[in-house]
Design a protein around this motif. Sequence first.
Motif, PDB file in Angstrom:
ATOM      1  N   TYR A   1       0.841  -1.190   0.000  1.00 37.88           N
ATOM      2  CA  TYR A   1       0.000   0.000   0.000  1.00 37.88           C
ATOM      3  C   TYR A   1       0.884   1.250   0.000  1.00 37.88           C
ATOM      4  CZ  TYR A   1      -2.914  -3.773   1.797  1.00 37.88           C
ATOM      5  OH  TYR A   1      -3.537  -4.985   1.984  1.00 37.88           O
ATOM      6  N   ARG A   2       0.530   2.196  -0.838  1.00 35.93           N
ATOM      7  CA  ARG A   2       1.337   3.413  -0.940  1.00 35.93           C
ATOM      8  C   ARG A   2       1.232   4.273   0.315  1.00 35.93           C
ATOM      9  NH1 ARG A   2       3.257   5.075  -5.732  1.00 35.93           N
ATOM     10  NH2 ARG A   2       2.982   7.271  -5.166  1.00 35.93           N
TER      11      ARG A   2
ATOM     12  N   PRO B   1       4.308   8.688   7.078  1.00 39.24           N
ATOM     13  CA  PRO B   1       5.749   8.693   6.784  1.00 39.24           C
ATOM     14  C   PRO B   1       6.424  10.029   7.061  1.00 39.24           C
ATOM     15  CG  PRO B   1       4.467   8.686   4.763  1.00 39.24           C
ATOM     16  CD  PRO B   1       3.495   8.451   5.873  1.00 39.24           C
ATOM     17  N   GLU B   2       5.640  11.091   7.213  1.00 40.09           N
ATOM     18  CA  GLU B   2       6.239  12.391   7.502  1.00 40.09           C
ATOM     19  C   GLU B   2       6.297  12.679   9.000  1.00 40.09           C
ATOM     20  OE1 GLU B   2       4.707  15.586   5.172  1.00 40.09           O
ATOM     21  OE2 GLU B   2       4.611  14.403   3.340  1.00 40.09           O
TER      22      GLU B   2
ATOM     23  N   THR C   1      11.213   7.221   5.745  1.00 37.51           N
ATOM     24  CA  THR C   1      11.587   8.325   4.853  1.00 37.51           C
ATOM     25  C   THR C   1      12.538   9.313   5.525  1.00 37.51           C
ATOM     26  OG1 THR C   1       9.663   9.638   5.481  1.00 37.51           O
ATOM     27  CG2 THR C   1       9.381   8.126   3.639  1.00 37.51           C
ATOM     28  N   GLN C   2      12.818   9.096   6.804  1.00 45.12           N
ATOM     29  CA  GLN C   2      13.735  10.001   7.516  1.00 45.12           C
ATOM     30  C   GLN C   2      15.088   9.339   7.804  1.00 45.12           C
ATOM     31  OE1 GLN C   2      11.794  12.252  10.739  1.00 45.12           O
ATOM     32  NE2 GLN C   2       9.875  11.375  10.034  1.00 45.12           N
ATOM     33  N   ASN C   3      15.281   8.140   7.234  1.00 46.73           N
ATOM     34  CA  ASN C   3      16.553   7.434   7.365  1.00 46.73           C
ATOM     35  C   ASN C   3      16.935   7.223   8.827  1.00 46.73           C
ATOM     36  OD1 ASN C   3      18.844   6.119   6.311  1.00 46.73           O
ATOM     37  ND2 ASN C   3      20.090   7.975   6.552  1.00 46.73           N
TER      38      ASN C   3
ATOM     39  N   CYS D   1       5.351   4.776   2.518  1.00 50.86           N
ATOM     40  CA  CYS D   1       6.311   5.664   1.860  1.00 50.86           C
ATOM     41  C   CYS D   1       5.701   6.999   1.455  1.00 50.86           C
ATOM     42  CB  CYS D   1       6.865   4.981   0.622  1.00 50.86           C
ATOM     43  SG  CYS D   1       7.492   3.307   0.936  1.00 50.86           S
ATOM     44  N   TYR D   2       4.378   7.071   1.363  1.00 49.75           N
ATOM     45  CA  TYR D   2       3.730   8.265   0.831  1.00 49.75           C
ATOM     46  C   TYR D   2       2.531   8.642   1.678  1.00 49.75           C
ATOM     47  CZ  TYR D   2       6.389   6.500  -3.143  1.00 49.75           C
ATOM     48  OH  TYR D   2       7.380   6.013  -3.948  1.00 49.75           O
ATOM     49  N   ARG D   3       2.216   9.918   1.716  1.00 46.91           N
ATOM     50  CA  ARG D   3       1.017  10.368   2.428  1.00 46.91           C
ATOM     51  C   ARG D   3      -0.208  10.148   1.566  1.00 46.91           C
ATOM     52  NH1 ARG D   3       1.631  15.522   6.278  1.00 46.91           N
ATOM     53  NH2 ARG D   3       0.138  14.279   7.437  1.00 46.91           N
TER      54      ARG D   3
END
Length: 468
Positions: free
Chosen positions: A9-10, A262-263, A197-199, A466-468
């Motif tokens: 899922y994205r 992810p953010e 996404t923030q490593n 990985c994506y909002r």
Amino acid sequence: MTSPDPTFYRSPAEAAAAPPEQLAYVVAFDRAGERPDALTVVDVDRSSDRYGQVVGWADLPTRGDELHHFGWNACSSALLHEGHDHGDDGLQRRYLLLPGLRSSNVHVFDTRPDPAAPQLVKTVTAQELADKAGYSRPHTLHCGPDGIFLSCLGGAHGQDGPGGIALLDHATFDVLRPWEADRGPQYLAYDAWWHLTQNTAITSEWGTPSMIEDGINPELLLSNSYGHSLHFWNLEKGVHQQAIDLGPEHQMVLELRPAHDPEASYGFVGVVVSTADLSASVWRWYRDGAAWAAEKVITIPAEPADAADLPPALAPFGAVPPLVTDIDLSVDDRMLYVSCWGTGELKQYDVSDPAHPRETGSVRLGGIVGRTAHPAEPNLPLAGGPQMVEVSRDGRRVYMTNSLYGSWDDQFYPDGVGAWMAKIDADPSGGMSLDPGFFPHGDAFRGLRVHQVRLQGGDASSDSYCYR
């Protein structure tokens, strides 16, 4: 180019909108090590005439593994890297990897073509894990964008530690190497997760094999020797960057649940017990400028009890500690579920404001003193308590099982812990109740104890997005 698996899922919203699970996978183990452990399959489709029943069973080829945590070979994190090698047939959420916490073997089962009849396809041996990664006692695994992260409690070749993370290929399941390039002060291990996404990777602490395998050690506990820190890492490089000590009295920092957004740059971790007052707690970690910080946001006190009703390990204290042994965060990051294995309670908190959780629901089953029965069997006192908890992607169903870890079960429930699985109907905006029609227990699991649950197509603790 092969299209991605539809269960990758994205975004969290896409995962929540996907079709609901119809099957749950549950690992079951023989405490005596005389019979094979098993991967069981439970029907969770309400429209099925076999709803709430064990409909699939796969024995392991070995004995004495003590299955504990397990997970998928691949999941939504695979969508992070465009052009990633997914193989000729495309990478799929297809294989379940079952680590043996005592044997250090990892058994791989294929859930296709028949999801209710998993087939063993490979065993990663303890020798391979030791030789290639330097670890033993594999505990928790997560599917990452470029491999499987397998958190291990022990060192290899007779070494008690340090524990750490082995990296496995998510197509061949070969052990590739230890993940850490520079572990800094990290020695004790337990869970591992990330802000993808923030490593940033995060790890937590329980204890080495010698500290846990024969049960909780009172001397180690009262000397605050179990894990009490969080560790933050560069995810790509495997380099330790920061440690946060929650305080030595906060013993056994276990399940990590980062926000699914992810953010976002926060998450929650459960602490089993405080040696100061037997309370349990949940902490929030968050980014504070360039560094990370952590704060206690939930405290659950111990409950007074008659010493005569307590096992020997607790009788001197005259109280039942909550023993928070699992937490789970709904995919929309709205509801946090907290298992209190000692008191036999599952708590639900609204964490829309992560710094200020608000309790919105509670159910009780089992418990060291309470022995609360399930509505399906009101005259059957239950041992164990809500332990492993798994939340459906849409946040409407919560599944839980009752065994913690064989030797620890025996300490806190010396008259036997039994085996049961229950389901809760949850309101995504708050509130929950037990489903009276779902209660596989006892003979349903052929005398084995049950631990973690995974849901078909993914669940709240399987995927990172990985994506909002």
